[in-house]
Design a protein around this motif. Structure first.
Motif, PDB file in Angstrom:
ATOM      1  N   THR A 179      98.806  85.816 -13.540  1.00 45.60           N
ATOM      2  CA  THR A 179     100.227  85.850 -13.177  1.00 45.60           C
ATOM      3  C   THR A 179     100.564  84.520 -12.518  1.00 45.60           C
ATOM      4  N   TYR A 180     101.473  83.763 -13.134  1.00 41.74           N
ATOM      5  CA  TYR A 180     101.734  82.420 -12.605  1.00 41.74           C
ATOM      6  C   TYR A 180     103.134  81.945 -12.978  1.00 41.74           C
ATOM      7  N   MET A 181     103.530  80.859 -12.314  1.00 44.16           N
ATOM      8  CA  MET A 181     104.732  80.101 -12.652  1.00 44.16           C
ATOM      9  C   MET A 181     104.344  78.631 -12.741  1.00 44.16           C
ATOM     10  N   GLU A 182     104.866  77.940 -13.734  1.00 45.55           N
ATOM     11  CA  GLU A 182     104.542  76.527 -13.917  1.00 45.55           C
ATOM     12  C   GLU A 182     105.829  75.748 -14.141  1.00 45.55           C
ATOM     13  N   GLY A 183     105.901  74.580 -13.518  1.00 47.69           N
ATOM     14  CA  GLY A 183     107.101  73.771 -13.686  1.00 47.69           C
ATOM     15  C   GLY A 183     106.976  72.431 -12.998  1.00 47.69           C
ATOM     16  N   THR A 184     108.082  71.724 -12.921  1.00 49.75           N
ATOM     17  CA  THR A 184     108.135  70.366 -12.390  1.00 49.75           C
ATOM     18  C   THR A 184     108.624  70.378 -10.950  1.00 49.75           C
ATOM     19  N   VAL A 185     107.980  69.569 -10.129  1.00 50.98           N
ATOM     20  CA  VAL A 185     108.364  69.474  -8.724  1.00 50.98           C
ATOM     21  C   VAL A 185     109.723  68.788  -8.604  1.00 50.98           C
ATOM     22  N   THR A 186     110.681  69.495  -7.993  1.00 53.75           N
ATOM     23  CA  THR A 186     111.988  68.901  -7.699  1.00 53.75           C
ATOM     24  C   THR A 186     111.922  68.111  -6.403  1.00 53.75           C
ATOM     25  N   SER A 187     111.270  68.706  -5.379  1.00 63.56           N
ATOM     26  CA  SER A 187     111.116  68.015  -4.099  1.00 63.56           C
ATOM     27  C   SER A 187     109.982  68.652  -3.315  1.00 63.56           C
ATOM     28  N   TYR A 188     109.420  67.868  -2.406  1.00 53.97           N
ATOM     29  CA  TYR A 188     108.400  68.375  -1.483  1.00 53.97           C
ATOM     30  C   TYR A 188     108.507  67.594  -0.189  1.00 53.97           C
TER      31      TYR A 188
END
Length: 457
Positions: free
Chosen positions: A136-145
């Motif tokens: 169970t996961y979500m994958e994507g691009t970092v918008t900000s940190y």
């Protein structure tokens, strides 16, 4: 944690059908197609000092690869678990905000990350006890940190539901799926390294992934040696994903191993990340020679070293068994314990000695009473034989409503209570190879030396 920087040079393949590319300092780089068959063929042609590369992609290996030369097996990048979060977030696409448990993680805008659910404990109660970790996961691009606030634009998911316990990982480039059935033998591993006496073998840049559908699946890497002292196998910048099936990620019949900058994760089952069980004639020397704690291992040749690694959701991340001499330092144990064996099993020798220092145990207590989320970590380290130095570790209280209060370090002499093995139901003192014992002396020899008033290490 302390980190070791590795500088890699990537060369363009020009070798045509042979997979040969530009030589570097007299060595040859062979570019494989990623298959086990091709790697075996290139290994046959390679010489000591050469490199076999694996391209980016996912490759399923159903047959083992044996390496007996001092070569490098180098993938295009393993990815790694870099942190975790306890934010309550529903699986779905779009903007998702997580609070990381540590600040300053190596995260930058534009980076692709996967946030995957930590496993729930086997035997826990409640409706949340069964969904698997990592699936169970979500994958994507970092918008900000910034600080501990991570905003991810999720574009792909697996599974469903709202969860509060996740790890965060970078994307792997090269993945090998372990589909090799070992027949249940610890000596049949997907990559079997028969250590060269001339120079080290080296493995890096690969994610090893268990295929849970494979019956009697092997471990990922096996190490054997034809001598007590020889060049160490180097394993670094890899990611090992067990699935609780029992096979160790790395199994060694030698202490000649140097492991660093690796991630290991499991489903809190019967698998271990690293196991040493050295019971041949060469391994017997470890119990008939002086200890090599600290600076006594003058050139680093005698002990196995595990450093700057992270371990996630292992009931027991390690099993230091017969003949083991280990230095375990600068590692993170994320809801994972460690264990060892004594003279109560196998060839009745057990752990020789271990140094545990500058490690951090993370234990997450979610406060529930049914064991549906909090993992049942039983100890930081369980020692059943040999001698240890345990110092300067961060070890929180292992206590929760679900599982009660557990010891940080546990010492046990099991051959005083087991009706098996050469020393079954032992009643004298000291028991063979019990905690603090040094040289491998038979009970009759021990009795003679005590009567003579001699001092044992």
């Amino acid at each position: 944690m302390k980190r070791i920087g590795i500088l890699l040079f990537t060369l363009s393949a020009i070798g045509g059908l042979s997979g040969l590319s530009t030589p570097l300092s007299g060595a040859t780089i062979y570019a494989s197609d990623g298959s086990a068959a091709n790697v075996k063929a290139l290994h046959k042609a390679a010489l000591n000092g050469d490199t076999i590369t694996l391209p980016a992609g996912t490759f399923t290996w159903s047959t083992p690869v044996t390496i007996w030369k001092a070569i490098k097996l180098q993938g295009a990048g393993s990815g790694r678990i870099i942190g975790n979060t306890k934010s309550s977030v529903a699986v779905g696409t779009g903007a998702k905000t997580f609070t990381t448990t540590r600040s300053g993680l190596p995260i930058t805008a534009g980076q692709v990350l996967r946030v995957a659910k930590m496993p729930h404990p086997p035997g826990g109660g409640g409706s949340d006890s069964n969904p698997p970790g990592r699936g169970t996961y979500m994958e994507g691009t970092v918008t900000s940190y910034s600080g501990t606030t991570l905003v991810l634009n999720v574009t792909s998911t697996a599974g469903s539901g709202t969860w509060t316990f996740w790890w965060i990982a970078t994307r792997p480039a090269t993945t090998i799926v372990n589909n090799y059935s070992s027949g249940g033998s610890l000596d049949n591993n997907l990559v079997q390294i028969n250590q060269s006496l001339s120079a080290p073998t080296e493995i890096s840049g690969i994610r090893f992934l268990a295929n849970p559908a494979t019956t009697n699946r092997s471990g990922f890497i096996g190490l054997t040696s034809s001598a007590y002292l020889n060049p160490k196998t180097k394993i670094h910048d890899c990611w090992f994903e067990n699935d609780g099936g029992g096979a160790p990620a790395i199994f060694a019949r030698t202490n000649q191993a140097l492991i660093w900058n690796c991630s290991f994760d499991d489903t809190f089952g019967d698998s271990t990340a690293f196991r040493i069980k050295w019971e041949d004639a060469n391994g017997a020397s470890t119990w008939t020679t002086n200890s090599t704690f600290g600076a006594d291992d003058t050139n680093g040749a005698t002990n196995a070293y595990v450093e700057d690694c992270d371990f996630h959701a292992y009931l027991n991340a390690t099993d230091f068994d017969s003949g083991s001499r280990v230095v375990f330092r600068h590692n993170i144990l994320d809801n994972s314990g460690m264990s060892s064996h004594g003279a109560d099993t196998g060839a009745q020798v057990g752990l020789r000695h271990v140094e545990l220092y500058d490690n951090e145990l993370i234990f997450d207590n979610f406060g529930e009473f049914d064991g549906s989320v909090t993992l049942n970590v039983n100890w930081f380290f369980w020692q059943r034989g040999g001698t240890s130095v345990i110092t300067d570790n961060i070890v929180p209280a292992i206590s929760s409503p679900s599982w009660g209060t557990k010891p940080n370090v546990k010492f046990t002499v099991l051959n005083t209570r087991r009706n098996s093995g050469a020393y079954c139901c032992w009643v004298g003192y000291p028991a063979p190879h019990q905690i603090g014992q040094g040289y491998d002396l038979r009970p009759s020899q021990l009795l003679h030396l005590f009567r003579a008033g001699l001092h044992l290490e």
